[in-house]
Scaffold this active site. Structure first.
Site, mmCIF file in Angstrom:
data_model
loop_
_atom_site.group_PDB
_atom_site.id
_atom_site.type_symbol
_atom_site.label_atom_id
_atom_site.label_comp_id
_atom_site.label_asym_id
_atom_site.label_seq_id
_atom_site.Cartn_x
_atom_site.Cartn_y
_atom_site.Cartn_z
ATOM 1 N N ASP A 121 1.201 -1.611 0.201
ATOM 2 C CA ASP A 121 1.652 -1.007 1.447
ATOM 3 C C ASP A 121 3.178 -1.069 1.543
ATOM 4 O O ASP A 121 3.793 -2.097 1.274
ATOM 5 C CB ASP A 121 1.021 -1.747 2.632
ATOM 6 C CG ASP A 121 1.011 -0.932 3.906
ATOM 7 O OD1 ASP A 121 2.100 -0.530 4.340
ATOM 8 O OD2 ASP A 121 -0.077 -0.699 4.453
ATOM 9 N N SER A 172 0.813 3.925 8.368
ATOM 10 C CA SER A 172 -0.128 3.551 7.309
ATOM 11 C C SER A 172 -1.522 4.125 7.511
ATOM 12 O O SER A 172 -2.212 4.430 6.532
ATOM 13 C CB SER A 172 -0.212 2.023 7.205
ATOM 14 O OG SER A 172 1.007 1.478 6.782
ATOM 15 N N ASP A 223 -7.014 -3.708 9.547
ATOM 16 C CA ASP A 223 -5.697 -3.086 9.527
ATOM 17 C C ASP A 223 -5.790 -1.651 9.000
ATOM 18 O O ASP A 223 -6.827 -1.212 8.517
ATOM 19 C CB ASP A 223 -4.750 -3.932 8.678
ATOM 20 C CG ASP A 223 -3.283 -3.699 9.006
ATOM 21 O OD1 ASP A 223 -2.991 -3.088 10.048
ATOM 22 O OD2 ASP A 223 -2.427 -4.131 8.213
ATOM 23 N N THR A 225 -4.881 0.338 6.432
ATOM 24 C CA THR A 225 -5.367 0.798 5.124
ATOM 25 C C THR A 225 -6.837 0.469 4.902
ATOM 26 O O THR A 225 -7.623 1.366 4.572
ATOM 27 C CB THR A 225 -4.482 0.220 4.007
ATOM 28 O OG1 THR A 225 -3.144 0.670 4.202
ATOM 29 C CG2 THR A 225 -4.969 0.653 2.646
ATOM 30 N N ARG A 236 -5.619 2.995 15.381
ATOM 31 C CA ARG A 236 -5.753 1.936 14.387
ATOM 32 C C ARG A 236 -5.915 0.546 14.994
ATOM 33 O O ARG A 236 -6.299 -0.385 14.290
ATOM 34 C CB ARG A 236 -4.538 1.956 13.465
ATOM 35 C CG ARG A 236 -3.228 1.776 14.196
ATOM 36 C CD ARG A 236 -2.020 1.923 13.294
ATOM 37 N NE ARG A 236 -1.824 0.748 12.451
ATOM 38 C CZ ARG A 236 -0.825 0.617 11.593
ATOM 39 N NH1 ARG A 236 0.072 1.583 11.457
ATOM 40 N NH2 ARG A 236 -0.706 -0.486 10.870
ATOM 41 N N GLN A 402 -11.435 -0.293 -3.245
ATOM 42 C CA GLN A 402 -10.046 -0.177 -2.791
ATOM 43 C C GLN A 402 -9.480 -1.573 -2.594
ATOM 44 O O GLN A 402 -10.113 -2.438 -1.985
ATOM 45 C CB GLN A 402 -9.952 0.606 -1.480
ATOM 46 C CG GLN A 402 -8.509 0.712 -0.973
ATOM 47 C CD GLN A 402 -8.367 1.574 0.263
ATOM 48 O OE1 GLN A 402 -8.400 2.797 0.174
ATOM 49 N NE2 GLN A 402 -8.225 0.952 1.428
ATOM 50 N N GLU A 404 -5.832 -3.669 -1.469
ATOM 51 C CA GLU A 404 -4.518 -3.514 -0.845
ATOM 52 C C GLU A 404 -3.729 -4.816 -0.860
ATOM 53 O O GLU A 404 -4.206 -5.852 -0.407
ATOM 54 C CB GLU A 404 -4.653 -3.056 0.609
ATOM 55 C CG GLU A 404 -3.296 -2.836 1.268
ATOM 56 C CD GLU A 404 -3.320 -2.837 2.791
ATOM 57 O OE1 GLU A 404 -2.416 -2.239 3.401
ATOM 58 O OE2 GLU A 404 -4.236 -3.462 3.370
ATOM 59 N N ASP A 409 4.925 -4.314 2.924
ATOM 60 C CA ASP A 409 5.289 -3.587 4.137
ATOM 61 C C ASP A 409 5.688 -4.526 5.268
ATOM 62 O O ASP A 409 6.727 -4.348 5.909
ATOM 63 C CB ASP A 409 4.100 -2.734 4.579
ATOM 64 C CG ASP A 409 4.274 -2.134 5.958
ATOM 65 O OD1 ASP A 409 4.936 -1.094 6.069
ATOM 66 O OD2 ASP A 409 3.743 -2.715 6.930
ATOM 67 N N LYS A 410 4.876 -5.534 5.513
ATOM 68 C CA LYS A 410 5.125 -6.407 6.662
ATOM 69 C C LYS A 410 6.405 -7.215 6.469
ATOM 70 O O LYS A 410 7.162 -7.454 7.424
ATOM 71 C CB LYS A 410 3.905 -7.299 6.886
ATOM 72 C CG LYS A 410 2.634 -6.480 7.163
ATOM 73 C CD LYS A 410 1.418 -7.337 7.335
ATOM 74 C CE LYS A 410 0.140 -6.508 7.281
ATOM 75 N NZ LYS A 410 0.134 -5.300 8.132
ATOM 76 N N HIS A 413 9.334 -4.851 7.181
ATOM 77 C CA HIS A 413 9.581 -4.743 8.626
ATOM 78 C C HIS A 413 10.430 -5.914 9.120
ATOM 79 O O HIS A 413 11.253 -5.762 10.025
ATOM 80 C CB HIS A 413 8.258 -4.711 9.394
ATOM 81 C CG HIS A 413 7.561 -3.386 9.363
ATOM 82 N ND1 HIS A 413 8.115 -2.232 9.874
ATOM 83 C CD2 HIS A 413 6.339 -3.038 8.891
ATOM 84 C CE1 HIS A 413 7.266 -1.221 9.720
ATOM 85 N NE2 HIS A 413 6.176 -1.687 9.122
ATOM 86 N N ASP A 452 1.344 3.792 0.436
ATOM 87 C CA ASP A 452 1.130 4.702 1.562
ATOM 88 C C ASP A 452 2.417 5.362 2.048
ATOM 89 O O ASP A 452 2.411 6.491 2.503
ATOM 90 C CB ASP A 452 0.435 3.978 2.709
ATOM 91 C CG ASP A 452 1.103 2.658 3.069
ATOM 92 O OD1 ASP A 452 2.082 2.270 2.404
ATOM 93 O OD2 ASP A 452 0.641 2.008 4.024
ATOM 94 N N HIS A 453 3.535 4.674 1.931
ATOM 95 C CA HIS A 453 4.801 5.226 2.413
ATOM 96 C C HIS A 453 5.950 4.389 1.868
ATOM 97 O O HIS A 453 5.765 3.257 1.419
ATOM 98 C CB HIS A 453 4.851 5.231 3.948
ATOM 99 C CG HIS A 453 4.582 3.886 4.570
ATOM 100 N ND1 HIS A 453 5.524 2.877 4.587
ATOM 101 C CD2 HIS A 453 3.470 3.367 5.155
ATOM 102 C CE1 HIS A 453 4.999 1.801 5.170
ATOM 103 N NE2 HIS A 453 3.763 2.067 5.516
ATOM 104 N N HIS A 502 9.654 2.430 8.493
ATOM 105 C CA HIS A 502 9.271 3.206 7.317
ATOM 106 C C HIS A 502 10.312 4.285 7.049
ATOM 107 O O HIS A 502 11.071 4.677 7.934
ATOM 108 C CB HIS A 502 7.923 3.895 7.543
ATOM 109 C CG HIS A 502 6.811 2.963 7.854
ATOM 110 N ND1 HIS A 502 5.573 3.408 8.291
ATOM 111 C CD2 HIS A 502 6.707 1.615 7.803
ATOM 112 C CE1 HIS A 502 4.776 2.380 8.480
ATOM 113 N NE2 HIS A 502 5.446 1.271 8.195
#
Length: 596
Positions: A121, A172, A223, A225, A236, A402, A404, A409-410, A413, A452-453, A502
């Site tokens: 992520d 996400s 979460d 994803t 979400r 899947q 993750e 990501d976190k 941030h 994802d981004h 992001h």
């Protein structure tokens, strides 16, 4: 930093950044630019193609050749993606935003038995490059993703709920929904279209086809994803059945229809249980403690009002584990006795202690990252969860998994480079675990590795401060690297540490195995859904999945095999061995009697 301090300060500059770059090619020798290379490799690719060198050229590897003459032509998705119906509704469907539609690129028609999708992520090229620099050095190689033979690039935009036009910086959940459903949607949406209507996911298609399914994350399993793989929600944050305990973004009149007592599909936690994925591993036990608000028969399973989601899961046959040791004690899983691993109340703690950037971090002392004591041994590592999941999922009908790594990501941030590096390392180890498992098992498995981004962190110049916050880090080369964070509204720590955002660049897609070539070149995230579904023979358009509320309905998915192929052969081997021993004992006893 104020504008005048940037423009008038010789110690601050508008700079280049140090992320890896895309290279593309066409014609003889073009396959030699596929995968992870250095700019100097380009020199030899060109020289070898023109036979200019006096060195020995490596032999052609037939497994890495790409016949682009069979490739489908890309469509103009602008004509199908931004759809507004006559009544004002917005409803681009499966494949409408894909570069190659539902049939995909059609370069590679080889079928896979299994598919594993591994996600990091918030991990763009900048995050990949900085992690490589830190973990292995600038000219080192990541042992997981850098070894994948095929690479493409995917656009990640979501769509505006109001007008259906591109939202160039996705969140996400919209992003994950794109590759799990093949449908573009709005930020915050979980596997629903722009009208809020549920659309089938890869996991549901696989379940309908009799495959086993797994969902693994280092985040809360509700979460963005993991939920987009297993549930459908208007927002979400619709984690649990008690509305007042959820985030405000899933409260009020606009979201009442999500909850089962109001005729909806229910919370994300309830739907995760409903899917009955054979293996579900992650955090998020807190939301599973919420109490069910509506009871009865739902899809062949009994829900008891007033009991927690977790207690309902247990009564419905789930094997619930909360530690790594308990996970290791699981020997088999199927839809009648699925595994639900909840190893933390929220997201997993990060592997490395948090690093704090500063206004003058680029010119300050370099820091070294250190392991975090907050990550206990009771929480399993991602590569261990991944390998365990594959072992439990292995069966004759194949599986879809899947995985993750959520907290690159976190940490981004939070402007926490050490956090990013530790989580990225865990991600790359998970990729290695899949490749090792596939090699050892010999099973035809498509591995897709992406994100994802993109995110905020940039590699910037040593000894040059920026308008944002910077951290100076010692890399594996023993050299220093500066990481810049500059997308928060302020550099004040109470805003910037948690307020980084992001970004909207296209993302890397790596692949290996049957169907991997269909992810080469320029694609959209929705194309990933069809590369996967086509490799497994699944169909997003012609399916019989009922996505309406399932009160008083029978189960619509078949029961899966209780043991892995390996487990089955071990059992068969043990039975044969016992039989052989029994025959030997009988023969010896009979011989002794004759001799007596």
């Amino acid at each position: 930093m104020p504008a005048e301090e940037v423009t008038d300060n010789p110690d601050v500059s508008l700079q280049h950044s140090g992320a890896q770059l895309r290279i593309a090619a066409y014609g003889p020798g073009a396959e030699n630019v596929i995968g992870q290379t250095d700019q100097t490799d380009t020199h030899y690719t060109i020289a070898n193609a023109l036979e200019l060198g006096d060195w020995e050229v490596a032999e052609v590897n037939p497994d890495l050749q790409v016949d682009v003459t069979t490739a489908a032509e890309p469509v103009d998705a602008r004509e199908t993606c931004y759809l507004m119906n006559e009544d004002g509704s917005l409803a681009p469907g499966a494949g409408d935003c894909a570069q190659f539609g539902t049939k995909g690129q059609q370069i590679d028609d080889e079928q896979a038995k299994n598919v594993v999708i591994v996600i990091a992520d918030g991990t763009g090229d900048s995050e990949i490059t900085s992690a490589r620099n830190y973990l292995h050095g600038a000219n080192g190689r990541l042992e997981g993703i850098d070894e994948l033979p095929f690479m493409g690039m995917a656009t990640t935009f979501s769509l505006e709920a109001e007008n259906g036009l591109p939202d160039l910086v996705t969140d996400s959940s919209a992003s994950a929904s794109a590759w799990t459903t093949g449908v573009k949607t709005y930020d915050g949406a979980v596997a629903v279209d722009l009208n809020g209507e549920p659309v089938p996911t890869l996991a549901e298609l696989a379940r309908k086809d009799g495959m086993k399914v797994g969902n693994v994350s280092t985040a809360e399993i509700q979460d963005a994803t993991p939920s987009s793989f297993a549930a459908h929600a208007l927002d979400r944050k619709c984690y649990g059945p008690e509305e007042e305990k959820n985030d405000e973004s899933c409260q009020g009149e606009d979201f009442a229809s999500q909850y089962r007592e109001n005729g909806g599909l229910g919370s994300i936690s309830e739907q995760i249980v409903d899917l009955r994925a054979d293996v579900t591993l992650g955090g998020g036990s807190d939301a599973f403690d919420q109490l069910v608000q509506a009871g009865g028969n739902w899809g062949g399973n009994t829900w008891t009002e007033g009991d927690s989601v977790l207690d309902n899961a247990k009564s419905q046959g789930y094997q619930v584990v909360t530690t790594a040791d308990e996970l290791d004690g699981i020997s088999a899983a199927n839809t009648e006795e699925p595994v639900l691993g909840l190893f933390s109340e929220g997201n997993f703690p990060r592997n490395y202690e948090q690093s704090i950037p500063g206004i003058d971090g680029a010119t300050g002392e370099a820091i070294e990252c250190s392991p975090s004591p907050e990550r206990p041994d009771s929480i399993p590592a991602l590569d261990h969860m991944t390998t365990t999941a594959m072992d439990l999922l292995q069966n004759d009908e194949g599986f879809l998994l899947q995985v993750e790594a959520a907290s690159v990501d976190k940490a981004n941030h939070d402007a926490d480079f050490c956090g990013q590096a530790g989580e990225f390392e865990e991600y790359d180890q998970a990729v290695q675990a899949v490749r090792n498992w596939v090699e050892q098992s010999g099973e035809p498995t498509l591995l897709v590795v992406t994100t994802d981004h993109a995110h905020t962190s940039q590699i910037t110049t040593i000894d040059q401060n920026t308008s944002g916050l910077t951290s100076r880090i010692v890399t594996a080369d023993g050299d220093d690297m500066v990481i810049n964070y500059a997308t928060a509204a302020s550099n004040d720590h109470d805003v910037a540490l948690g307020g980084q955002n992001h970004t909207g660049t296209q993302m890397r897609v790596g692949a290996e195995g049957p169907g991997a070539r269909n992810l080469l070149g320029q694609i959209d995230q929705t194309d990933i859904a069809f590369a996967v579904s086509n490799s497994l023979g699944l169909d997003f358009v012609d399916h019989e999945i009922d996505l309406s509320p399932q009160w008083d309905s029978e189960a619509q998915y078949p029961v899966t095999d209780s043991g892995s192929t390996n487990t089955a052969w071990i059992i068969v081997g043990a039975v044969v061995l016992v039989g052989v021993v029994a025959i030997l004992v009988y023969t010896l006893n009979a011989r002794r009697k004759r001799e007596d």
